[in-house]
Enzyme design. Structure first.
Site: not given
Ligand SMILES: Cc1cc2nc3c(=O)[nH]c(=O)nc-3n(C[C@H](O)[C@H](O)[C@H](O)COP(=O)(O)OP(=O)(O)OC[C@H]3O[C@@H](n4cnc5c(N)ncnc54)[C@H](O)[C@@H]3O)c2cc1C
Ligand code: SF4
Ligand code: SF4
Ligand code: FES
Lengths: 566, 321
Positions: A10-13, A116, A230, A232, A242, A245, A276, A345, A380, A385
Site C-alpha cells: 500500500g502506497a497511501g499516506g 471540523f 462510517q 459521511h 464526497l 466536512e 458524522r 465512507h 471517527r 484519519s
Molecule cells: C473522499 C474522502 C475524503 C476524505 N477526507 C478526509 C479528511 O479530510 N481528513 C481525514 O483525516 N481523512 C479523510 N478521509 C479518510 C482518509 O483519507 C483515509 O482513511 C486515508 O487516506 C487512508 O489512507 P491509507 O494509507 O490507509 O490507505 P489508502 O490511501 O487508501 O491507500 C491504500 C493503498 O493500498 C494499496 N492496496 C490496496 N490493496 C492492495 C493489494 N491487494 N495489493 C497491493 N496494493 C494494495 C493501494 O494501491 C493504495 O496504494 C477521506 C476519505 C475519503 C474517501
C-alpha cells in the site's frame, strides 16, 4: 521468488510514511508494493484536513484533542493509543510541513486551522480542499528523494507465515500477470479502507475493497470492531462522491424540503458540526419522515447550502468542491444548494493491532484505514484519519526496522505460490453462471439495507444470510479475460471476493453487538450499553473456515465514559 | 429522463497478441449524467469483460483515467457523455489511449518514462537549513503571498494528459516535460527549498527553452495547472541567475536571435498557436524538429512583413528583459 527485508503493501499516506521511516535505516532492502501507482492512492481524495492541536487559531492542547477523539469514538477508542496519536500530532504536522507540504496559511505565516465536526476548537490543518492530495504528493516526493523502491501495479494476494512469524506474501504483477512469492522479514499492510462493499453509494475509490483485512482473515489474523462503518453525511446525490466536512466547517447549512435547518432538532449546540454518525442519522431521519427531496430518478436527498458563504470564500477555500458539484451534479454551489445524502465512507474496524501496529503474527503490521489500533472507536472524527495513517505509519515503520534486527527469514514454502495460482485458475475455469456486476450490486443492496445507517436484529440476520449466499454463488464467477497483461477482469473479481469476506465480518459483528454506539445504530437496542459492550469485537477465522467472535477490553486512562451530547 | 443511443469506438491493442491496434464498436443507451468512465465500466460489466482501462478515485483527483475522447485528452471520470456528444454534434465517440506513451493494453499506457523523467528533475523539497527549523517544535513561517507563488502548481495529479500532447516532448527526447518542469518550478519558488533558483539549471539542462509555448498543456489540464506558465517563469529565473552566459544558453539565445532575424517565428509559432502541432506539421513537414532545436535554417524563409510585431512577440516569448 523476490526477497526484501521489509515489504509495505500500500502506497497511501500510511504506507508511504512507513516507507520514509524505514528509509532512515540504510542498508535495508525495503519495497512498497501497490496495486495502483502511489499517487493514485485514495489518500489523495481526502479533502478537508488533518487534526493537530497546534493552537494556531485558538488555544488548544493534545489532551483536549484526545478528549474530543474519545468522546467522538463513543468511548470505544483505546485511550492510550489516542493520547499517543494526539501527542505526536503537532510534530508530524510540522515534519510534513518541513518536507514541503503546502498547507494553507494564516496571515502571520503559521499553518491555518479550520473547525471540523466534533472538535471543540478549529483544529484541522488543511490545504484548501485538497489536503490529502498534497499530503500524498509530498510524501511520494520525499520517497523519491530517499530512493524508496516501488513495485507499482502489483496486486497482493495472500500472506504467508508459520503460525508465529511472517514469511512474506504472494502477489501478482499486473503488467505481466506472473504470480510471485515475496519473502520478507516484516510485512506492513497499509491497504486502505473497504467501504466499496457499499458499492452503489460510497465516497471511496473503486479499489477500496478490503484486500488487507481479507488477506489477514484468510491467514487467521483477527479483525477488530468490523461492525463500525462510517457514513459521511454529505455525499453527492447521484454518485456518493464526497463533499468535505470542510464545507460545513466553513459554515454550510443543511436544509430539508421545508426549508428548515433541521440539525436544530438533533444537535442544537453544534448544529451542522455535530459528529458524522449523528448528522448522517439526522439526514436519514428527515428523509424517512418525508421531509427530504426526491428527484425524477427516485434519488432522495437534502440540501447542503453554501450560497451565504459568498463567491469569494467558496472559490478560495472550497474550489474543488465547487468543481465536483458542477461536474457531477451540474450545480454551482455559488448559485444553488448542493443535493446530498449520506454515503459509505470510512472503515473504523480493521486488522487488530496494538499501538505499534503489531498484529497477532510477529513481523506482520497493519497501519492506516485497513488496521484498527483503535483510535476511532465507534465513530471517527473528521481529520483524524489522515492523522492516524501518518502517526501509526511512522510508528510501525520504526518498530518493524527495530524488530527484524538479528532475525532470520522464516521458511517460505514454494507451494504457497502454487496455491494462489490454483485459486486463480479456478476462476478462469468456472462455469460463469453468476455475473460479477450482478453480485456486486446485490452485495451493495443487502449491506445498505441490513447493515447501513440503521440496523436491527432481523435486518442484520437477513443481510448475513444473504452475504453467505452471495459467497456461495461467487464460486460460479468466471474471469472471461484470459490474457496475462493487465487483466482487470481478474483483478476486479479478486477484489470482489475480498469484499464478500470482509462484508461477512461486518454483518457478524453488527449482529453480536446488541447496543447502539457511534456509527452502529440498532433500532432494537437504541442505547449504548457500557456494561455489556464497552469492549472491542474480535473476529477470527478458524482452521475450519468458520468465523468466531470474541471480545477484548477497551483501554481507559483519563476519560471515564459519559453520555455523548452535542 | 433523457436517453441517447451512442456508439463508442474504442481503440484496442494487446501488443503481446495483436499485430496492430484495431477499433471495436460498442453501442449503448446512455442516460443523461453518465460519465465516460461509467460508460466504460458498463461496457466491461455487461458487454465485454476484456476491455482494459485504468480508473480509481472516479472523482477527478487520482489521475488514473486520462484517455483521448475524440482526439482530446480528458479524464474519463469527470467527462459527461452528453457534453461530448453535444460538443462534437455526433452520436459516436472515439476513445483512444493517450499519445506519447506506449500502449500496454487497450486504453492503458506506460507511464514509466514520463515519471522517470520527473524523478530525474529532483521533484522534492530539499529543506534549506537557514529557513526550515531543525526542530519539530516549530513550523516554517510561510506567508499567504509566498504560498500563492506555487500553490496552483501543487494541484497536478500526474494524469500525464499534458505530456501526451506536448509539442516539445514530441520533438525533443531530452525535453523535461510539462508537468515535470512545472513541479520543478514549484520548488524553485518555495522559500523552504535549499536549491531554489538553482533549480532553473535543471530546467535548463532538460531543454526547457525548447518549449514552444503552444499552450496545449494548459488547454488540456483537468486541474487548471497550466504547466507552460511555470516553465515561462522558470525561464525567467534562469536568466536572472545569469544562465544566459554559458555555451548552452548562448546556443538557445542564438536560436532565438536567428528566429528574430529570419522572421521564422511566423512560420513556427503562429500556426502553432492557431492550430497546434498538427497545423505546424502540415505547414512544415520537413525540418521542423531541427528548426525548433535551433540546428537548421528554415527551408521556407519568406520576407517579413510585420517585423516589428514579430520582435515584440519574440520578446514576450522570452518573458524576461
Ligand atoms: C473522499 C474522502 C475524503 C476524505 N477526507 C478526509 C479528511 O479530510 N481528513 C481525514 O483525516 N481523512 C479523510 N478521509 C479518510 C482518509 O483519507 C483515509 O482513511 C486515508 O487516506 C487512508 O489512507 P491509507 O494509507 O490507509 O490507505 P489508502 O490511501 O487508501 O491507500 C491504500 C493503498 O493500498 C494499496 N492496496 C490496496 N490493496 C492492495 C493489494 N491487494 N495489493 C497491493 N496494493 C494494495 C493501494 O494501491 C493504495 O496504494 C477521506 C476519505 C475519503 C474517501
Ligand atoms: S507549451 Fe511547452 S510544455 Fe506546454 S505543451 Fe506546448 S511545448 Fe509542451
Ligand atoms: S499538469 Fe495537469 S495535465 Fe499535466 S499531469 Fe498535471 S494535472 Fe495532468
Ligand atoms: S478515476 Fe481518478 S481521476 Fe478519474
Amino acid at each position: 521468488m523476490l526477497t526484501y527485508d521489509i515489504v509495505i503493501v500500500g502506497a497511501g499516506g500510511g504506507g508511504l510514511y512507513a516507507a520514509l521511516e524505514t528509509s532512515r535505516c540504510k542498508g535495508l532492502r525495503v519495497a512498497v508494493l501497490t496495486k495502483v501507482y502511489p499517487t493514485r492512492s485514495h489518500t489523495g481524495a481526502a479533502q478537508g484536513g488533518i487534526n493537530a492541536a497546534l493552537g494556531n487559531v485558538a488555544p488548544d492542547s493534545p489532551e483536549k484533542h484526545a478528549y474530543d477523539t474519545v468522546k467522538g469514538s463513543d468511548f470505544l477508542a483505546d485511550q492510550d493509543a489516542v493520547e499517543l496519536m494526539c501527542e505526536m500530532a503537532p510534530k508530524v504536522i510540522r515534519e510534513m510541513e518541513h518536507m514541503g507540504l503546502p498547507f494553507s496559511r494564516l496571515s502571520d505565516g503559521r499553518i491555518a486551522q479550520r473547525p471540523f465536526g466534533g472538535a471543540s476548537f478549529p483544529r484541522t490543518c488543511y490545504a484548501a480542499d485538497k489536503t490529502g492530495h498534497v499530503m500524498l504528493q509530498t510524501l511520494y516526493e520525499q520517497c523519491i528523494r530517499f530512493g524508496v523502491e516501488f513495485l507499482n501495479e502489483w496486486f497482493a494476494l495472500s500472506l504467508v507465515h508459520n503460525g508465529e512469524r511472517i514469511a512474506g506474501l504472494t502477489a501478482v504483477n499486473l503488467r505481466t500477470g506472473s504470480i510471485v512469492g515475496i519473502r520478507a522479514r516484516a510485512v506492513i499492510l497499509a491497504t486502505g479502507g473497504h467501504a466499496r462493499i457499499y458499492w452503489k453509494r460510497t465516497s471511496n475509490a473503486l479499489g477500496n475493497t478490503g484486500d488487507g483485512p481479507a488477506m489477514a482473515l484468510r491467514a487467521g489474523v483477527p479483525l477488530k470492531d468490523m461492525e463500525f462503518v462510517q457514513f459521511h453525511p454529505t455525499g453527492l446525490r447521484r454518485t456518493g462522491i464526497l463533499v468535505t466536512e470542510g464545507a460545513r466547517g466553513e459554515g454550510g447549512y443543511l436544509i430539508n424540503a421545508k426549508g428548515e435547518r433541521f440539525m436544530e432538532r438533533y444537535a442544537p449546540e453544534k448544529m451542522e458540526l455535530a459528529p458524522r454518525d449523528l448528522v448522517s442519522r439526522a439526514i436519514e431521519t428527515e428523509i424517512m419522515e418525508g421531509r427530504g427531496f426526491e428527484d425524477e430518478e427516485g434519488n432522495k436527498f437534502v440540501y447542503l447550502d453554501l450560497r451565504h458563504l459568498g463567491r469569494k470564500k467558496i472559490l478560495e477555500r472550497l474550489p474543488q468542491i465547487r468543481e465536483l458539484a458542477i461536474d457531477f451534479e451540474g450545480v454551482d454551489p455559488i448559485e444553488e444548494p448542493i443535493p446530498v445524502r449520506p454515503t459509505a465512507h470510512y472503515s473504523m474496524g480493521g486488522i487488530d493491532t496494538d499501538k505499534f501496529g503489531r498484529t497477532s503474527i510477529k513481523g506482520l503490521y497493519a497501519v492506516g484505514e485497513c488496521g484498527c489500533v483503535s483510535v476511532h472507536g465507534a465513530n471517527r472524527l473528521g481529520g483524524n484519519s489522515l492523522l492516524d495513517i501518518v502517526v501509526f505509519g511512522k510508528i510501525a515503520g520504526k518498530d518493524a526496522v527495530e524488530s527484524i534486527e538479528g532475525l532470520d527469514f522464516v521458511s517460505f514454502p514454494e507451494s504457497k505460490v502454487k496455491d494462489e495460482g490454483e485459486r486463480i485458475k479456478a476462476l478462469f475455469n468456472s462455469d460463469g453462471s453468476e455475473k460479477l456486476s450482478q453480485l456486486r450490486n446485490e452485495l451493495s443492496d443487502v449491506m445498505s439495507e441490513g447493515v447501513g445507517i440503521f440496523r436491527s436484529e432481523e435486518g442484520i440476520r437477513r443481510a448475513l444470510n444473504k452475504v453467505r449466499e452471495i459467497k456461495e454463488r461467487a464460486k460460479k464467477l468466471k474471469v472471461y479475460d484470459t490474457e496475462l497483461t493487465f487483466n482487470t477482469n481478474l483483478q476486479q473479481t479478486l477484489e470482489f471476493l475480498n469484499m464478500i469476506e470482509v462484508a461477512e465480518t461486518i454483518a457478524l459483528g453488527a449482529l453480536e453487538r446488541k447496543e447502539s454506539r457511534g456509527a452502529h445504530s440498532r433500532t432494537d437496542y437504541p442505547k449504548r450499553d457500557d456494561e455489556k459492550f464497552l469492549k472491542h469485537s474480535i473476529i477470527r477465522k478458524g482452521d475450519d473456515g468458520e468465523l468466531r467472535v470474541s471480545w477484548k477490553p477497551v483501554v481507559i486512562t483519563k476519560f471515564p465514559p459519559e453520555e455523548r451530547k452535542y | 429522463m433523457e436517453r441517447r443511443e451512442v456508439t463508442f469506438r474504442i481503440k484496442r491493442f494487446n501488443p503481446k497478441k495483436d499485430v496492430r491496434p484495431y477499433y471495436q464498436e460498442y453501442k449503448l443507451t446512455v442516460p443523461r449524467g453518465m460519465t465516460i468512465l461509467e460508460a466504460l465500466q458498463f461496457i466491461k460489466d455487461e458487454i465485454d469483460p476484456t476491455l482494459a482501462f485504468r480508473a480509481f478515485c472516479r472523482s477527478a483527483i487520482c489521475g488514473s483515467c486520462a484517455i483521448k475522447v475524440n482526439g482530446f485528452p480528458k479524464l474519463a471520470c469527470k467527462t459527461q457523455v452528453f457534453t461530448e456528444l453535444d460538443k462534437f454534434k455526433t452520436s459516436l465517440l472515439t476513445l483512444e489511449p493517450l499519445d506519447n506513451m506506449e500502449v500496454i493494453r487497450d486504453l492503458i499506457v506506460d507511464w514509466d518514462g514520463a515519471f522517470e523523467r520527473m524523478k530525474e528533475l529532483k521533484p522534492y523539497l530539499i529543506p534549506d537549513p537557514k529557513v526550515v527549523p531543525d526542530t519539530l517544535d516549530e513550523e516554517t513561517r510561510v506567508y499567504p503571498e509566498e504560498l500563492k507563488k506555487y500553490d496552483k502548481f501543487t494541484d497536478c495529479i500526474l494524469c500525464t494528459s499534458c505530456y501526451s500532447i506536448c509539442t516539445a516532448t514530441q520533438i525533443d527526447e531530452g525535453y523535461g516535460g510539462p508537468f515535470q518542469l512545472a513541479r520543478l518550478y514549484r520548488f524553485a519558488v518555495d522559500k523552504r527549498d535549499g536549491l531554489k533558483e538553482e533549480r532553473a539549471k535543471i530546467g535548463y539542462a532538460y531543454d526547457m527553452w525548447n518549449c514552444v509555448r503552444c499552450e496545449k498543456c494548459a488547454d488540456v489540464c483537468p486541474k487548471h495547472v497550466g504547466p507552460v506558465d511555470a516553465i515561462m517563469r522558470l525561464r525567467g529565473i534562469s536568466i536572472d541567475i545569469g544562465l544566459k552566459d554559458n555555451p548552452g544558453a548562448r546556443h538557445v539565445l542564438a536560436f532565438y536571435k536567428s528566429l528574430m532575424e529570419s522572421g521564422l517565428l511566423n512560420e513556427v509559432l503562429l500556426p502553432l498557436r492557431a492550430k497546434g502541432i498538427k497545423g505546424v506539421l502540415e505547414n512544415l513537414p520537413v525540418g521542423i524538429k531541427m528548426i525548433l532545436k535551433g540546428k537548421a535554417h528554415s527551408p521556407i524563409m519568406k520576407p517579413i512583413s510585420e517585423h516589428e510585431s514579430l520582435i515584440k512577440l519574440m520578446k514576450a516569448a522570452m518573458e524576461v528583459e
